[in-house]
Design a protein around this motif. Structure first.
Motif, PDB file in Angstrom:
ATOM      1  N   ASN A 152       4.365  16.649 -12.158  1.00  0.00           N
ATOM      2  CA  ASN A 152       3.660  15.578 -11.467  1.00  0.00           C
ATOM      3  C   ASN A 152       4.315  15.343 -10.104  1.00  0.00           C
ATOM      4  O   ASN A 152       5.034  16.200  -9.604  1.00  0.00           O
ATOM      5  N   MET A 153       4.099  14.184  -9.539  1.00  0.00           N
ATOM      6  CA  MET A 153       4.742  13.809  -8.285  1.00  0.00           C
ATOM      7  C   MET A 153       5.755  12.701  -8.548  1.00  0.00           C
ATOM      8  O   MET A 153       5.465  11.744  -9.267  1.00  0.00           O
ATOM      9  N   TYR A 154       6.924  12.850  -7.968  1.00  0.00           N
ATOM     10  CA  TYR A 154       7.913  11.773  -7.991  1.00  0.00           C
ATOM     11  C   TYR A 154       7.851  11.078  -6.635  1.00  0.00           C
ATOM     12  O   TYR A 154       8.055  11.696  -5.589  1.00  0.00           O
ATOM     13  N   SER A 155       7.572   9.785  -6.652  1.00  0.00           N
ATOM     14  CA  SER A 155       7.433   9.033  -5.405  1.00  0.00           C
ATOM     15  C   SER A 155       8.405   7.871  -5.389  1.00  0.00           C
ATOM     16  O   SER A 155       8.267   6.915  -6.159  1.00  0.00           O
ATOM     17  N   SER A 156       9.406   7.949  -4.530  1.00  0.00           N
ATOM     18  CA  SER A 156      10.348   6.833  -4.418  1.00  0.00           C
ATOM     19  C   SER A 156       9.648   5.581  -3.906  1.00  0.00           C
ATOM     20  O   SER A 156       9.919   4.467  -4.379  1.00  0.00           O
ATOM     21  N   ALA A 157       8.728   5.745  -2.957  1.00  0.00           N
ATOM     22  CA  ALA A 157       7.986   4.588  -2.447  1.00  0.00           C
ATOM     23  C   ALA A 157       7.122   3.983  -3.550  1.00  0.00           C
ATOM     24  O   ALA A 157       7.029   2.762  -3.694  1.00  0.00           O
ATOM     25  N   GLY A 158       6.470   4.847  -4.338  1.00  0.00           N
ATOM     26  CA  GLY A 158       5.639   4.342  -5.418  1.00  0.00           C
ATOM     27  C   GLY A 158       6.438   3.587  -6.459  1.00  0.00           C
ATOM     28  O   GLY A 158       6.043   2.505  -6.900  1.00  0.00           O
ATOM     29  N   ARG A 159       7.588   4.133  -6.856  1.00  0.00           N
ATOM     30  CA  ARG A 159       8.424   3.444  -7.841  1.00  0.00           C
ATOM     31  C   ARG A 159       8.913   2.105  -7.290  1.00  0.00           C
ATOM     32  O   ARG A 159       8.987   1.109  -8.018  1.00  0.00           O
ATOM     33  N   ARG A 160       9.247   2.092  -6.011  1.00  0.00           N
ATOM     34  CA  ARG A 160       9.796   0.877  -5.401  1.00  0.00           C
ATOM     35  C   ARG A 160       8.744  -0.221  -5.274  1.00  0.00           C
ATOM     36  O   ARG A 160       9.014  -1.397  -5.533  1.00  0.00           O
ATOM     37  N   ILE A 161       7.534   0.154  -4.887  1.00  0.00           N
ATOM     38  CA  ILE A 161       6.501  -0.837  -4.602  1.00  0.00           C
ATOM     39  C   ILE A 161       5.751  -1.251  -5.859  1.00  0.00           C
ATOM     40  O   ILE A 161       5.479  -2.440  -6.073  1.00  0.00           O
ATOM     41  N   ALA A 162       5.421  -0.298  -6.706  1.00  0.00           N
ATOM     42  CA  ALA A 162       4.552  -0.592  -7.848  1.00  0.00           C
ATOM     43  C   ALA A 162       5.234  -1.439  -8.913  1.00  0.00           C
ATOM     44  O   ALA A 162       4.559  -1.949  -9.808  1.00  0.00           O
ATOM     45  N   PHE A 194      19.952  10.121   0.781  1.00  0.00           N
ATOM     46  CA  PHE A 194      19.817   8.877   0.028  1.00  0.00           C
ATOM     47  C   PHE A 194      18.334   8.509  -0.026  1.00  0.00           C
ATOM     48  O   PHE A 194      17.621   8.649   0.965  1.00  0.00           O
ATOM     49  N   LYS A 195      17.880   8.032  -1.176  1.00  0.00           N
ATOM     50  CA  LYS A 195      16.485   7.639  -1.326  1.00  0.00           C
ATOM     51  C   LYS A 195      16.415   6.334  -2.112  1.00  0.00           C
ATOM     52  O   LYS A 195      16.900   6.248  -3.250  1.00  0.00           O
ATOM     53  N   ILE A 196      15.824   5.300  -1.532  1.00  0.00           N
ATOM     54  CA  ILE A 196      15.722   3.985  -2.181  1.00  0.00           C
ATOM     55  C   ILE A 196      14.500   3.975  -3.100  1.00  0.00           C
ATOM     56  O   ILE A 196      13.370   4.145  -2.650  1.00  0.00           O
ATOM     57  N   ILE A 197      14.742   3.760  -4.409  1.00  0.00           N
ATOM     58  CA  ILE A 197      13.638   3.801  -5.364  1.00  0.00           C
ATOM     59  C   ILE A 197      13.298   2.425  -5.946  1.00  0.00           C
ATOM     60  O   ILE A 197      12.296   2.294  -6.634  1.00  0.00           O
ATOM     61  N   SER A 198      14.125   1.404  -5.670  1.00  0.00           N
ATOM     62  CA  SER A 198      13.751   0.049  -6.078  1.00  0.00           C
ATOM     63  C   SER A 198      14.494  -0.945  -5.195  1.00  0.00           C
ATOM     64  O   SER A 198      15.558  -0.638  -4.642  1.00  0.00           O
ATOM     65  N   ILE A 199      13.922  -2.139  -5.068  1.00  0.00           N
ATOM     66  CA  ILE A 199      14.531  -3.191  -4.271  1.00  0.00           C
ATOM     67  C   ILE A 199      14.214  -4.538  -4.904  1.00  0.00           C
ATOM     68  O   ILE A 199      13.083  -4.774  -5.357  1.00  0.00           O
ATOM     69  N   SER A 200      15.218  -5.409  -4.981  1.00  0.00           N
ATOM     70  CA  SER A 200      15.041  -6.738  -5.567  1.00  0.00           C
ATOM     71  C   SER A 200      15.749  -7.762  -4.694  1.00  0.00           C
ATOM     72  O   SER A 200      16.953  -7.632  -4.431  1.00  0.00           O
ATOM     73  N   PRO A 201      15.034  -8.778  -4.209  1.00  0.00           N
ATOM     74  CA  PRO A 201      15.696  -9.836  -3.436  1.00  0.00           C
ATOM     75  C   PRO A 201      16.556 -10.713  -4.334  1.00  0.00           C
ATOM     76  O   PRO A 201      16.181 -11.029  -5.459  1.00  0.00           O
ATOM     77  N   LEU A 202      17.728 -11.071  -3.841  1.00  0.00           N
ATOM     78  CA  LEU A 202      18.631 -11.967  -4.559  1.00  0.00           C
ATOM     79  C   LEU A 202      18.626 -13.356  -3.949  1.00  0.00           C
ATOM     80  O   LEU A 202      18.827 -14.351  -4.647  1.00  0.00           O
ATOM     81  N   VAL A 225      -1.290   3.248 -11.924  1.00  0.00           N
ATOM     82  CA  VAL A 225      -0.825   3.566 -10.573  1.00  0.00           C
ATOM     83  C   VAL A 225       0.688   3.757 -10.572  1.00  0.00           C
ATOM     84  O   VAL A 225       1.218   4.692  -9.952  1.00  0.00           O
ATOM     85  N   TYR A 226       1.405   2.866 -11.278  1.00  0.00           N
ATOM     86  CA  TYR A 226       2.864   3.009 -11.359  1.00  0.00           C
ATOM     87  C   TYR A 226       3.237   4.338 -12.009  1.00  0.00           C
ATOM     88  O   TYR A 226       4.166   5.022 -11.569  1.00  0.00           O
ATOM     89  N   ARG A 227       2.495   4.724 -13.042  1.00  0.00           N
ATOM     90  CA  ARG A 227       2.799   5.965 -13.746  1.00  0.00           C
ATOM     91  C   ARG A 227       2.719   7.172 -12.807  1.00  0.00           C
ATOM     92  O   ARG A 227       3.444   8.156 -12.985  1.00  0.00           O
ATOM     93  N   HIS A 228       1.882   7.092 -11.794  1.00  0.00           N
ATOM     94  CA  HIS A 228       1.746   8.188 -10.837  1.00  0.00           C
ATOM     95  C   HIS A 228       3.034   8.462 -10.070  1.00  0.00           C
ATOM     96  O   HIS A 228       3.213   9.546  -9.528  1.00  0.00           O
ATOM     97  N   SER A 229       3.906   7.486 -10.003  1.00  0.00           N
ATOM     98  CA  SER A 229       5.109   7.635  -9.184  1.00  0.00           C
ATOM     99  C   SER A 229       6.308   8.149  -9.975  1.00  0.00           C
ATOM    100  O   SER A 229       7.339   8.482  -9.387  1.00  0.00           O
ATOM    101  N   LEU A 230       6.214   8.212 -11.297  1.00  0.00           N
ATOM    102  CA  LEU A 230       7.396   8.407 -12.128  1.00  0.00           C
ATOM    103  C   LEU A 230       7.958   9.824 -12.081  1.00  0.00           C
ATOM    104  O   LEU A 230       9.147  10.028 -12.276  1.00  0.00           O
ATOM    105  N   MET A 263       0.843  -1.199   0.000  1.00  0.00           N
ATOM    106  CA  MET A 263       0.000   0.000   0.000  1.00  0.00           C
ATOM    107  C   MET A 263       0.875   1.244   0.000  1.00  0.00           C
ATOM    108  O   MET A 263       1.778   1.364   0.816  1.00  0.00           O
ATOM    109  N   ILE A 264       0.622   2.183  -0.926  1.00  0.00           N
ATOM    110  CA  ILE A 264       1.405   3.415  -0.990  1.00  0.00           C
ATOM    111  C   ILE A 264       0.631   4.505  -0.270  1.00  0.00           C
ATOM    112  O   ILE A 264      -0.494   4.831  -0.626  1.00  0.00           O
ATOM    113  N   LEU A 265       1.227   5.066   0.748  1.00  0.00           N
ATOM    114  CA  LEU A 265       0.601   6.166   1.457  1.00  0.00           C
ATOM    115  C   LEU A 265       1.446   7.415   1.280  1.00  0.00           C
ATOM    116  O   LEU A 265       2.643   7.386   1.493  1.00  0.00           O
ATOM    117  N   SER A 266       0.826   8.505   0.858  1.00  0.00           N
ATOM    118  CA  SER A 266       1.501   9.792   0.794  1.00  0.00           C
ATOM    119  C   SER A 266       0.563  10.815   1.398  1.00  0.00           C
ATOM    120  O   SER A 266      -0.627  10.564   1.545  1.00  0.00           O
TER     121      SER A 266
END
Length: 596
Positions: free
Chosen positions: A505-515, A154-162, A532-537, A1-4
């Motif tokens: 628009n709005m740039y959302s690091s959480a949105g880019r990371r989660i969506a 620092f802002k985390i915009i994506s995460i991938s488990p290895l 929804v993903y486009r909203h974060s770009l 869930m993305i909350l802003s």
């Protein structure tokens, strides 16, 4: 869930809101309401739900904050050195985070050096020796200046488990400092590898790879705050202008929109015909609007009361334009669902002449004028945003809302007044969106002005004007830009003879990371998920191809990330014949300084 911040109220509405009438009591016990609030609040804690990737990023964020703190303090104690180096595993491998080379651009007062991905890929290969972070970390500080002005984010915009214990993140990096006018800023993107034994302990950095790097330096201040030098009258400055919206929130009547949102308008124009631009500023609900008349020495004199325009009403869209063709600047103010038209007597005194009221109570938010029908006078296009009040009207669906209030085109018929011709000319199509701004421009160069409308919570409109009749061609032109549209500006920035478009628009690091994660909206339609993903770009630069279509060049031009952007403006700041971009941004962070 993305909350802003702007979306949290929506979640509260659904959690606490009415729901089906048959299932809701007339009033919920205080304990039940508190339980619902607690349930929503818990969603803000990434370690309390079933998203392990968000738990990892939360722990990684703690590590990066430790590193930022150590860097800001210049590792000037053993404790800080240990804190910074303690973010890394003993065998961490770190690339050169401040490489040489790249493309250099110089304009008066500024030097910009940028490495493209190809430049970075061409850097000497081969991993550095284990433990090289001990010498790499100080390199991040080299040339950044001294003093407390150092800023590291620092802002985390994506995460991938290895694996179960390893994951990788993409991190936006901003390092800046300034002293006595000189300033340097480094922007980069790192791919950071992590090792963590569990989601409840902070992981360690095992590697950093550079994927983007740019630095800008200047030896002179670009802008200097001259507000108090211009507004010399202490009584004008205090208290109305000396405090921000957060100060007035709760100190004024709650009638109308909350001052906290800062949606008030302003306009520049020569209202008294002396050749100097003047400024009309709408303040928050309950505070008197201001009219600043420019003096020959550059200072201003406040005359709103004498001019008859020191209203206390919540005033949003404001324009100074000549609506009656008498050679002076008249005043338009959007006050609730009414546009107040005030005629100028030529000396800077205004008389309310007409009140143009909408047929429903939704407030007007912004105004744009142009002679769309080419009859020699200016017509008004007025945007409306929410049906009731900011924070209460819920867009449905969130990423493609079509339940907003209608906008209006008011045709200027001179002495006979204004006529609402919205539907007659074709502007009733796709006219139920949450509109925040609009601009007129002859984008197709056929001799009449077309209309672009930026909408929050979904798609924008491009209404092509064909001899006074409009058709929404945003989809076929490639400019719908389905996002949180707030501002729009046009310019032939590439000097190829046609107008290009930039949308805020709005740039959302959480949105880019989660969506981007597979489980996000996994059961929804692909178009809904993409919306929804486009909203974060972030922001969008749409380049005119000259054939009626536009291409998205936001990433190529490096103008995607404008933070939580509101308006935008093309302007040649440094007089080099190329238009630059100014992007105001931010949202209700108050004293929090580290927002990226």
């Amino acid at each position: 869930m993305i909350l802003s911040p702007s979306r949290i109220v929506i979640g509260i509405f659904w959690l606490l809101g009415p729901g089906p009438a048959s299932a809701q009591p007339t009033s919920a016990p205080a304990e039940e309401l508190q339980n619902r609030v607690d349930a929503l609040t818990a969603l803000a804690n990434p370690t309390k739900d079933d998203w392990p990737t968000e738990a990892w990023q939360s722990r990684a964020k703690h590590r990066l904050q430790d590193l930022a703190e150590a860097m800001i303090q210049r590792f000037n104690s053993k404790e800080l050195l240990d804190k910074g180096l303690g973010c890394f595993s003993p065998d961490a491998r770190i690339a050169n985070l401040r490489p040489a080379g790249g493309q250099v651009s110089e304009v008066p007062g500024w030097r910009v050096r940028r490495l493209a991905l190809a430049d970075i890929a061409a850097l000497p290969s081969g991993p550095p020796e284990a433990g090289s972070h001990f010498i790499r970390l100080p390199e991040l500080l080299k040339g950044l200046g001294s003093g407390p002005a150092l800023h590291v984010v620092f802002k985390i915009i994506s995460i991938s488990p290895l694996s179960n214990q390893r994951f990788t993140t993409t991190v936006l990096v901003e390092i800046a400092s300034g002293h006595e006018g000189a300033a340097i800023q480094r922007n980069a993107t790192w791919d950071v590898d992590w090792l963590g034994e569990s989601t409840t302990a902070d992981p360690l950095i095992t590697g950093i790879r550079l994927t983007r790097y740019e630095e800008a330096t200047t030896n002179q201040p670009t802008f200097v705050d001259a507000t108090r030098a211009v507004i010399t009258d202490a009584a004008t400055w205090h208290p109305h202008l000396s405090h921000g919206s957060d100060y007035w929130h709760g100190r004024l009547d709650a009638i109308g929109e909350m001052n906290l949102m800062g949606h008030e308008g302003l306009a520049i124009g020569d209202v008294n015909g002396d050749g100097l631009d003047d400024l009309y500023v709408a303040l928050g609900n309950g505070l008197p609007n201001k009219l600043f008349i420019q003096q020959i020495d550059g200072t201003v004199h406040e005359t709103a009361h004498q001019a008859g325009v020191d209203w206390l009403d919540a005033t949003k869209g404001v324009l100074l334009v000549d609506l009656d063709n008498d050679g002076d600047q008249d005043l338009l103010c959007a006050i609730g669902p009414t546009i107040v038209y005030c005629q100028n007597d030529g000396s800077g005194r205004f008389t309310p002449t007409r009140s143009l009221k909408a047929g429903s109570p939704a407030s007007f938010y912004s105004l744009a004028v142009a002679d769309y029908d080419q009859d020699g006078d200016l017509d008004i296009y007025a945007c409306r945003y929410v049906k009731q009040r900011y924070g209460l009207s819920v867009p449905m669906p969130l990423q493609d809302a079509n339940n907003g209030p209608s906008n209006h085109l008011l045709r200027n018929d001179g002495p006979e007044g204004f006529v609402d011709v919205t539907r007659v000319v074709g502007l009733g199509v796709n006219n139920r969106r949450f509109s925040l701004s609009a601009t007129w421009i002859d984008y197709d160069q056929d001799g009449d002005v077309d209309l672009y409308v930026a909408n929050d919570f979904g798609r924008n409109n491009l209404y092509r004007n064909d001899e006074g009749r409009f058709t929404d061609v945003a989809d076929q032109a490639g400019v719908e830009d389905q996002a949180a549209g707030m501002g729009v500006t046009w310019s032939d920035f590439d000097l190829d003879g046609d107008f290009d478009l930039y949308v805020s628009n709005m740039y959302s690091s959480a949105g880019r990371r989660i969506a981007t994660q597979q489980r996000f909206m996994a059961n929804d339609a692909p178009d809904d998920r993409l919306g929804v993903y486009r909203h974060s770009l972030g922001n969008t630069l749409l380049v005119n191809a000259g054939d009626g279509s536009f291409g998205d060049h936001s990433d190529d031009a490096g103008v995607r990330m404008g933070r939580w952007a509101w308006g935008s403006l093309f302007a040649d700041i440094n007089n080099d014949a190329f238009d630059d971009l100014i992007v105001p941004n931010g949202f209700l962070t108050n004293d929090y300084k580290d927002d990226l």
